[in-house]
Design a protein around this motif. Structure first.
Motif, short mmCIF file in Angstrom:
data_model
loop_
_atom_site.label_atom_id
_atom_site.label_comp_id
_atom_site.label_asym_id
_atom_site.label_seq_id
_atom_site.Cartn_x
_atom_site.Cartn_y
_atom_site.Cartn_z
N GLU A 98 44.95 -65.78 27.27
CA GLU A 98 44.08 -66.31 26.23
C GLU A 98 43.92 -65.30 25.10
N THR A 99 43.78 -64.03 25.47
CA THR A 99 43.67 -62.98 24.45
C THR A 99 44.94 -62.90 23.62
N ALA A 100 46.09 -62.95 24.29
CA ALA A 100 47.37 -62.90 23.57
C ALA A 100 47.52 -64.09 22.63
N LYS A 101 47.06 -65.25 23.07
CA LYS A 101 47.12 -66.45 22.24
C LYS A 101 46.24 -66.29 21.00
N GLU A 102 45.02 -65.77 21.20
CA GLU A 102 44.11 -65.56 20.08
C GLU A 102 44.68 -64.53 19.09
N ALA A 140 47.82 -63.85 18.56
CA ALA A 140 48.92 -64.47 17.83
C ALA A 140 48.41 -65.41 16.74
N GLU A 141 47.36 -66.17 17.06
CA GLU A 141 46.78 -67.09 16.08
C GLU A 141 46.15 -66.32 14.92
N ASN A 142 45.47 -65.21 15.23
CA ASN A 142 44.84 -64.40 14.18
C ASN A 142 45.89 -63.77 13.27
N ARG A 143 46.97 -63.28 13.86
CA ARG A 143 48.04 -62.70 13.05
C ARG A 143 48.68 -63.78 12.19
N GLU A 144 48.83 -64.98 12.73
CA GLU A 144 49.42 -66.08 11.96
C GLU A 144 48.52 -66.44 10.78
N THR A 145 47.21 -66.39 10.98
CA THR A 145 46.27 -66.63 9.88
C THR A 145 46.47 -65.60 8.78
N CYS A 146 46.58 -64.33 9.17
CA CYS A 146 46.81 -63.26 8.18
C CYS A 146 48.15 -63.45 7.48
N ARG A 147 49.17 -63.83 8.24
CA ARG A 147 50.50 -64.03 7.65
C ARG A 147 50.47 -65.14 6.61
N SER A 148 49.80 -66.24 6.92
CA SER A 148 49.73 -67.37 5.99
C SER A 148 49.05 -66.97 4.68
N ALA A 167 36.90 -64.45 3.55
CA ALA A 167 36.37 -65.35 4.58
C ALA A 167 35.29 -64.59 5.34
N CYS A 168 34.24 -65.32 5.74
CA CYS A 168 33.10 -64.64 6.35
C CYS A 168 32.50 -65.50 7.45
N GLY A 169 32.12 -64.86 8.54
CA GLY A 169 31.36 -65.55 9.58
C GLY A 169 32.16 -66.01 10.76
N GLY A 170 33.44 -66.18 10.62
CA GLY A 170 34.22 -66.62 11.76
C GLY A 170 35.61 -67.09 11.44
N PRO A 171 36.53 -66.17 11.31
CA PRO A 171 36.40 -64.70 11.33
C PRO A 171 36.13 -64.13 9.93
N ASN A 172 36.00 -62.79 9.85
CA ASN A 172 35.93 -62.10 8.57
C ASN A 172 37.35 -61.68 8.18
N ILE A 173 37.74 -62.03 6.95
CA ILE A 173 39.10 -61.72 6.49
C ILE A 173 39.02 -60.99 5.16
N TYR A 174 39.81 -59.93 5.05
CA TYR A 174 39.80 -59.09 3.85
C TYR A 174 41.22 -58.90 3.33
N ILE A 175 41.32 -58.74 2.02
CA ILE A 175 42.53 -58.21 1.40
C ILE A 175 42.24 -56.75 1.12
N TRP A 205 37.27 -60.34 14.20
CA TRP A 205 36.49 -61.40 14.82
C TRP A 205 36.07 -60.94 16.20
N TRP A 206 34.77 -60.58 16.34
CA TRP A 206 34.26 -59.97 17.55
C TRP A 206 35.12 -58.73 17.85
N GLY A 207 35.76 -58.67 19.00
CA GLY A 207 36.57 -57.49 19.31
C GLY A 207 38.01 -57.62 18.88
#
Length: 216
Positions: free
Chosen positions: A64-68, A70-78, A168-176, A187-189
């Motif tokens: 589940e952690t690995a899936k999360e 991968a999804e978070n990295r995909e969000t950053c990539r997009s 983006a703020c609150g879930g998750p926080n995203i920065y450039i 996002w949390w840890g």
């Protein structure tokens, strides 16, 4: 018949069965389910059953952690790819539907007169002249997206050295973050990031520099 006395998961991530004769047997996660249920053909101690259940839970959490991650990295990539497109002038707006697309999304078609026209992938309308496609810039990117906070990093001469922009703020926080040349997610840890080019980072800093000057 040998009894499975206990089960350990080594630092090498392999799973080892500890047998009643003092030997060990390497196995995989698929073997643990019948052991945890007491359905394996061997005799199984209560300690082994508990260990099998605990290891299966650990493996499920890791998946589940690995899936999360991968999804978070995909969000950053997009986000990084979209930012790159704006910075490079590859993001355009259709004059008919006002939808945003990458230039390469428009299909080229040839008319009976041998002229090349472009078809919008969203509305399907034809654009005769590529100049009619409105090319967007990094300024349009920040106008079209929410900005929750901007941290200007200033050097000892008072000049902008880098900038961190929260989009983006609150879930998750995203920065450039132009110091890291990356889109960063927290996002949390969980932490993820995806690189952007120095050209895109320079374009972001130029936008930030003008914003800072306008506030003075």
């Amino acid at each position: 018949m040998k009894e499975i006395k206990n089960i350990l998961r080594g630092s090498d991530r392999y799973i080892y069965l500890i047998l009643s004769d003092g030997t060990t047997e390497r196995t995989d996660a698929a073997r643990l389910e019948p052991i945890a249920a007491g359905d394996d053909w061997n005799e199984i101690s209560d300690d082994a059953k508990r260990a099998a259940r605990d290891i299966l839970k650990d493996i499920a959490r890791e998946k589940e952690t690995a899936k999360e991650e991968a999804e978070n990295r995909e969000t950053c990539r997009s986000i990084a790819e979209e930012l790159e497109a704006y910075a490079a002038g590859d993001c355009v707006k259709c004059p008919h539907c006002d939808k945003l697309h990458y230039k390469h999304d428009f299909e080229e078609e040839e008319t009976e007169d041998g002229e090349t026209v472009y078809k919008c992938p969203d509305c399907g309308e034809i654009i005769d002249d590529p100049d009619d496609l409105e090319t967007l810039s990094i300024y349009d990117y920040f106008e079209d997206n929410d900005i929750f906070n901007t941290e200007y990093r200033i050097d000892d001469r008072g000049d902008l050295s880098s900038v961190e922009i929260m989009i983006a703020c609150g879930g998750p926080n995203i920065y450039i973050d132009t110091e890291k040349d990356a889109v960063c997610l927290y996002w949390w840890g969980s932490v993820a990031q995806y690189p952007i080019s120095s050209e895109a980072a320079d374009a972001v800093e130029e936008w930030a520099r003008e914003c800072r000057e306008a506030m003075r």
